[in-house]
Design a protein around this motif. Sequence first.
Motif, PDB file in Angstrom:
ATOM      1  N   GLN A 122      11.505   0.592   7.024  1.00 41.44           N
ATOM      2  CA  GLN A 122      11.695  -0.744   7.586  1.00 41.44           C
ATOM      3  C   GLN A 122      13.133  -1.221   7.344  1.00 41.44           C
ATOM      4  O   GLN A 122      13.720  -1.865   8.197  1.00 41.44           O
ATOM      5  CB  GLN A 122      10.700  -1.697   6.912  1.00 41.44           C
ATOM      6  CG  GLN A 122      10.361  -2.892   7.755  1.00 41.44           C
ATOM      7  CD  GLN A 122       9.054  -3.546   7.304  1.00 41.44           C
ATOM      8  OE1 GLN A 122       8.402  -3.091   6.354  1.00 41.44           O
ATOM      9  NE2 GLN A 122       8.673  -4.606   7.969  1.00 41.44           N
ATOM     10  N   THR A 157       2.989  -1.016   6.253  1.00 43.38           N
ATOM     11  CA  THR A 157       3.948  -0.209   5.499  1.00 43.38           C
ATOM     12  C   THR A 157       3.222   0.573   4.407  1.00 43.38           C
ATOM     13  O   THR A 157       3.577   1.710   4.087  1.00 43.38           O
ATOM     14  CB  THR A 157       5.051  -1.107   4.894  1.00 43.38           C
ATOM     15  OG1 THR A 157       5.717  -1.768   5.970  1.00 43.38           O
ATOM     16  CG2 THR A 157       6.056  -0.311   4.096  1.00 43.38           C
ATOM     17  N   VAL A 174      -5.310  -3.402  -1.219  1.00 43.65           N
ATOM     18  CA  VAL A 174      -4.440  -3.737  -0.088  1.00 43.65           C
ATOM     19  C   VAL A 174      -4.956  -3.013   1.159  1.00 43.65           C
ATOM     20  O   VAL A 174      -4.929  -3.547   2.253  1.00 43.65           O
ATOM     21  CB  VAL A 174      -2.991  -3.348  -0.407  1.00 43.65           C
ATOM     22  CG1 VAL A 174      -2.108  -3.445   0.824  1.00 43.65           C
ATOM     23  CG2 VAL A 174      -2.428  -4.228  -1.523  1.00 43.65           C
TER      24      VAL A 174
HETATM   25  N1  LIG Z   1       5.059  -2.466  -4.278  1.00 39.29           N
HETATM   26  C1  LIG Z   1       4.085  -3.380  -4.133  1.00 39.29           C
HETATM   27  N2  LIG Z   1       3.453  -3.848  -5.219  1.00 39.29           N
HETATM   28  C2  LIG Z   1       2.479  -4.769  -5.109  1.00 39.29           C
HETATM   29  N3  LIG Z   1       2.042  -5.264  -3.940  1.00 39.29           N
HETATM   30  C3  LIG Z   1       2.612  -4.837  -2.819  1.00 39.29           C
HETATM   31  C4  LIG Z   1       3.671  -3.870  -2.859  1.00 39.29           C
HETATM   32  N4  LIG Z   1       4.070  -3.622  -1.589  1.00 39.29           N
HETATM   33  C5  LIG Z   1       3.285  -4.390  -0.813  1.00 39.29           C
HETATM   34  N5  LIG Z   1       2.423  -5.114  -1.532  1.00 39.29           N
HETATM   35  C6  LIG Z   1       1.394  -6.043  -1.002  1.00 39.29           C
HETATM   36  O1  LIG Z   1       0.552  -5.301  -0.156  1.00 39.29           O
HETATM   37  C7  LIG Z   1       0.237  -6.028   1.003  1.00 39.29           C
HETATM   38  C8  LIG Z   1       0.561  -5.216   2.244  1.00 39.29           C
HETATM   39  O2  LIG Z   1       1.952  -5.022   2.294  1.00 39.29           O
HETATM   40  P1  LIG Z   1       2.644  -4.162   3.438  1.00 39.29           P
HETATM   41  O3  LIG Z   1       4.076  -4.010   3.052  1.00 39.29           O
HETATM   42  O4  LIG Z   1       1.870  -2.911   3.642  1.00 39.29           O
HETATM   43  O5  LIG Z   1       2.500  -5.108   4.686  1.00 39.29           O
HETATM   44  P2  LIG Z   1       3.025  -4.875   6.158  1.00 39.29           P
HETATM   45  O6  LIG Z   1       1.831  -4.846   7.012  1.00 39.29           O
HETATM   46  O7  LIG Z   1       3.929  -3.725   6.209  1.00 39.29           O
HETATM   47  O8  LIG Z   1       3.830  -6.247   6.414  1.00 39.29           O
HETATM   48  P3  LIG Z   1       5.160  -6.457   7.308  1.00 39.29           P
HETATM   49  O9  LIG Z   1       4.712  -6.582   8.710  1.00 39.29           O
HETATM   50  O10 LIG Z   1       5.673  -7.789   6.787  1.00 39.29           O
HETATM   51  O11 LIG Z   1       6.090  -5.346   7.047  1.00 39.29           O
HETATM   52  C9  LIG Z   1       0.994  -7.330   0.913  1.00 39.29           C
HETATM   53  O12 LIG Z   1       0.096  -8.316   0.500  1.00 39.29           O
HETATM   54  C10 LIG Z   1       2.038  -7.107  -0.135  1.00 39.29           C
HETATM   55  O13 LIG Z   1       2.257  -8.266  -0.868  1.00 39.29           O
END
Ligand SMILES: Nc1ncnc2c1ncn2[C@@H]1O[C@H](COP(=O)(O)OP(=O)(O)OP(=O)(O)O)[C@@H](O)[C@H]1O
Length: 578
Positions: A420, A379, A354
């Motif tokens: 968040q 996040t 990720v």
């Molecule tokens: N607990 C988890 N287990 C597995 N995959 C996860 C988990 N949390 C997030 N992901 C995956 O990791 C990737 C990044 O997620 P993240 O939550 O960091 O995105 P973000 O940039 O914060 O998005 P947003 O702007 O929607 O909050 C995504 O593809 C998500 O599906």
Amino acid sequence: MAANSSLALLKRFIGEALSHKRTLAIVVASIVGSALATLAPPYILRIAIDRYILANNYSGFLAVALLYLASLVAQWFFATLQTFYIEVFGQKVLRDLRARLHEKVLLSNLDFFKDKSTGDLVSRIVNDTGIVNDVLVSGLLGSLGSLLSLIGIIIAMLLLDVKLTLVTLTSVPLMVIVAYYFGGKMRRAYRETRQKIARISSVVEESVAGVETIRAFGRESDVEREFSKVSRETIKAYLRVAVYMGLFWPLMNITSLLSVIVVIAYGGYLAYQGAVSVGVVVAFIQYAQRFRGPINEVIGLYDSLQSALAALERIYEVLDDENVEDYSGREVERLKGEIKFEDVWFEYENGVPVLKGVNLHIPPATKVAVVGKTGAGKTTMANLIMRFYDPTSGKLRYDGIDGREISRKSLRKRIGYVPQETYLFPGTIMENILMANPEASEEDVIRVCKQLSVHEFIERLPQGYNTSAGEAGKLLSVGERQLISLARALLKDPDIVILDEALSSVDPKTERLVQDAMLRLMEGRTSIIIAHRLGITRFADKVVVVDDGRIVEEGSPEELLAKKGYFYRLYTSQMGEA
Ligand SMILES: Nc1ncnc2c1ncn2[C@@H]1O[C@H](COP(=O)(O)OP(=O)(O)OP(=O)(O)O)[C@@H](O)[C@H]1O
Ligand SMILES: [Mg+2]
């Protein structure tokens, strides 16, 4: 489940339960007392009949009558003692199990929760422990008492007359069959009613929790239909229990009476021949009637053993989970607040990175805005800074110290995290803010809220700081919840601040309030703000654009806008929308 593994589970459980030695000693004493007390009355009756009534000897009769009464009182006393102390013992074992499970939930790291739903965990902690207590504590101890009584009865009968005993025992297999077959049906039907009731609660729960969605999609009648269907099934299940109960108990009584008939017929014949006394026959009649209860109880235990062992297995599965949060490591008192990502890779699921080689230097007391599309990994970066997870490879350094060396607890004390989604616990708004810092007073809370200009807003709530947060949960908008979350963070007086901005838009007035509060919280602290509303980026010293787990752009907001790259496109598209 393999037989030897269930045996191992049971052994382990019993070993753990044995730690309450004193209560168990009382339980065992009362079980033995109770079993002995059950044996006495028929025996005394036999003496009363043979030596006194039939012998026309009334001189010592009163003493025997009183002895009979005493044995009944003893039976009552021990039965009460046994019931009560089995419960005491059971509740102690139950409390231990639940406490250990709950502690496990609190101390586990986030990998632990990946494959477990809330409902499943709650059910393990509440229901499975209940089943284990009912069957493996109350049931097992009760059956132990029953077995003891059965053995005692058979010995007492053998002592009175061997032949009559053997003939009386011929009715036992019939009782076993009735208890096993009809009793089994009744117990299964009863278990089904419990499942139906659980189903009803979940339908109601879903209707309440999802009421807006149900309305929005016009699904009221479907949900209602589902409810009446489950209701009908519940009624059917209860009626089935009623039918089987109606069949079972009278049948059990009849088989029990059959054994009495056998005793009267054969015993009467023996008495007629003078081989046994009338008193012995009467004693046998009474003993024969005492089989019913214990047989039913032992078979009932056997019947529910399988489900209890399955419950025990689910309990130990949680207790043995090795994803435990490790709190060891170096304690940090204060941080200057420098954060460094060094070629950080991270994956939640094996093989699905990720974050893909993030390098980022955040000097002390700088404000960094992290922006990027949804799912980019923003996040996730916050999760790593909080050490909810550690990088799969690469390092995070705080003031130059490798994060893995710092105790998670002490690190988190120095970070103010505004997630968040704001979670408000049951309790008042005051309590919800106070939880951030156990050393803070209510005055501190008010001071902090004034500092963030959220004091007036809280005062306007129905009961001000004492408004219940559950109620307020429905009352408060996302932005307003975030204000409370900001106050929580400031109460910690942290060295590092992480703000994960909520995506949903708020009204302009609240937005201003949130933005001002954020800026005040960030003042003089190393700050990472994950920004969805890009307006706030103009207050940042540095903007970092994340795309698909990589940092694709980095620089001051002016620089990046001038560069007309990713950030420029994000910015203009958002400003265009507004
Ligand atoms: N607990 C988890 N287990 C597995 N995959 C996860 C988990 N949390 C997030 N992901 C995956 O990791 C990737 C990044 O997620 P993240 O939550 O960091 O995105 P973000 O940039 O914060 O998005 P947003 O702007 O929607 O909050 C995504 O593809 C998500 O599906
Ligand atoms: Mg996010």
